[in-house]
Write a protein that holds these residues in place. Structure first.
Motif, short mmCIF file in Angstrom:
data_model
loop_
_atom_site.label_atom_id
_atom_site.label_comp_id
_atom_site.label_asym_id
_atom_site.label_seq_id
_atom_site.Cartn_x
_atom_site.Cartn_y
_atom_site.Cartn_z
N GLY A 188 2.16 -9.15 12.06
CA GLY A 188 1.69 -9.22 11.16
C GLY A 188 0.17 -9.46 9.98
N CYS A 189 0.16 -10.17 8.45
CA CYS A 189 -1.12 -9.87 8.62
C CYS A 189 -0.77 -11.45 7.12
N SER A 190 -1.49 -11.76 6.68
CA SER A 190 -1.92 -12.84 5.42
C SER A 190 -2.88 -11.62 4.42
N LEU A 191 -2.10 -11.55 3.22
CA LEU A 191 -2.57 -10.87 2.85
C LEU A 191 -4.07 -11.95 1.85
N ASN A 192 -4.42 -12.71 1.46
CA ASN A 192 -5.10 -13.67 0.86
C ASN A 192 -6.91 -13.12 2.54
N THR A 193 -6.22 -13.09 3.98
CA THR A 193 -7.59 -13.49 4.51
C THR A 193 -7.61 -11.60 5.15
N ASP A 194 -6.25 -11.47 5.47
CA ASP A 194 -6.97 -9.79 6.00
C ASP A 194 -7.35 -8.93 4.93
N ALA A 211 -5.67 -5.85 1.39
CA ALA A 211 -5.62 -5.65 0.75
C ALA A 211 -5.28 -4.55 1.20
N GLU A 212 -6.34 -3.25 2.20
CA GLU A 212 -5.92 -2.10 2.88
C GLU A 212 -4.70 -2.19 4.24
N LYS A 213 -5.20 -3.51 4.96
CA LYS A 213 -4.82 -3.73 6.52
C LYS A 213 -3.61 -4.58 6.12
N SER A 214 -3.52 -4.94 5.02
CA SER A 214 -2.20 -5.33 4.41
C SER A 214 -1.14 -4.48 4.23
N ARG A 215 -1.87 -3.77 3.70
CA ARG A 215 -1.21 -2.33 3.37
C ARG A 215 -0.21 -2.19 4.54
N LEU A 216 -1.03 -1.22 5.29
CA LEU A 216 -1.04 -0.91 6.61
C LEU A 216 -0.14 -1.77 7.48
N ARG A 217 -0.26 -2.80 7.58
CA ARG A 217 1.18 -2.85 8.75
C ARG A 217 2.26 -3.87 7.61
N TYR A 218 2.30 -3.49 6.52
CA TYR A 218 3.62 -3.60 5.56
C TYR A 218 4.53 -2.43 5.96
N ARG A 219 4.47 -0.97 5.83
CA ARG A 219 4.12 0.24 6.26
C ARG A 219 4.31 0.14 7.64
N GLU A 220 4.40 -0.24 8.75
CA GLU A 220 4.69 -0.25 10.11
C GLU A 220 5.66 -1.18 9.97
#
Length: 306
Positions: A34-40, A42-51
């Motif tokens: 997972g990820c938390s957009l406010n702390t991780d 945008a780019e890391k969160s984008r990749l996690r969602y795609r994965e």
């Protein structure tokens, strides 16, 4: 296939996706980091969602453009820029903007009913969301664990550290809590407590894990631990009261969620008493479905909104 629905429940540790067909038959359920957009960010969160999403769609032989409704209930969607970023991730994957709903993961249970509703969450952190009769969302708390997150696991845990410190310094007595704490952690001096706090203050879970010790001690009758629960119940009641005031309503559904309110019956019963006294028209309960299923329900409702 004519289309599909998808619900996502994405926290800081794990992301989950559930897909069903128009008849409600579950096609698959998937998990990824997972990820938390406010702390991780945008780019890391984008990749996690795609994965999480793209391999699932490929496995089910589905095309994002044929999605009839998708609800993303995600940690870290705290302000409009976060929502815009998250929406852009899914539009980039081909989901249609009018079939996409992006919300904070804590507010997903508000969509279990069409009537005014409020959800109070107390887990590692805390926050309260309410939706009024006009569909307007109201939020109280949950912005930062140093100045907010009152009544949360972090709050309880920090109070445990303070109580044990007071006991070790001779300023208070916690005859059950302190031995439990020392046995569990090996932290048995004021110096070690100070070192631990300095090393872990910004790691919410490392403080919040002591909330279980507060529960165990309170269940055994430790008065300090019981008082810690009262203080946190007061704080959670304050979040509920203030959110209800913003909503301008006194009769609505109130959902309890988060590990503390679901599993800590001492805290939940204290909060319940305050709610029953201060807002007697409110109906309280624990959701009987998961956040993931609530997100999937919201996705289906999105398709049927005229």
């Amino acid at each position: 296939m004519t289309g599909f629905y998808a619900g996502l429940d994405v926290g800081g540790t794990n992301g989950r996706l559930k897909v069903c067909d128009p008849a409600g038959n579950v096609l698959g359920e998937f998990t990824a980091p997972g990820c938390s957009l406010n702390t991780d960010g945008a780019e890391k969160s984008r990749l996690r969602y795609r994965e999480l999403v793209i391999p699932a769609l490929n496995q089910l032989n589905l095309d994002s453009g044929s999605c009839l409704g998708i609800c993303v209930a995600a940690s870290g969607i705290d302000f409009p820029p976060h929502e815009r970023d998250c929406r852009s991730f899914f539009e980039e994957m081909g989901f249609l903007p009018d079939k996409l709903k992006v919300i904070n993961d804590c507010e997903v249970f508000l969509y279990l009913t069409e009537t005014p509703a409020l959800v109070i969450i107390s887990g590692t952190g805390s926050v309260c969301f309410g939706r009024d009769g006009n569909g307007v969302l109201h939020r109280t708390g949950g912005f930062n664990h140093i100045v907010s997150d009152e009544g949360s696991g972090f709050d309880l845990g920090l109070k445990v550290l303070r109580a044990v410190g007071n006991d070790l310094s001779g300023r208070g007595r916690s005859p059950i809590l302190t031995p439990l704490f020392i046995k569990s952690t090996g932290i048995d001096t004021l110096g070690k407590i100070d070192d631990y706090i300095n090393a872990n203050l910004m790691e919410k879970y490392q403080i919040a894990r002591f909330s279980l010790l507060a529960y165990q001690a309170a269940a055994l009758g430790d008065q300090t631990a019981i008082e810690i629960h009262r203080e946190c119940a007061d704080a959670l009641w304050g979040l509920i009261r203030d959110t209800a005031a913003k909503m301008g309503a006194d009769g609505f559904e109130l959902w309890y969620w988060g590990s503390l309110l679901v599993k800590n019956d001492i805290l939940r019963e204290m909060v319940d008493k305050k709610v029953n006294k201060g807002l007697p028209g409110v109906r309280t309960s624990i959701p009987q479905i998961t956040a993931l299923d609530a997100a999937l329900q919201a996705a289906v409702k999105l398709h049927h909104i005229p």
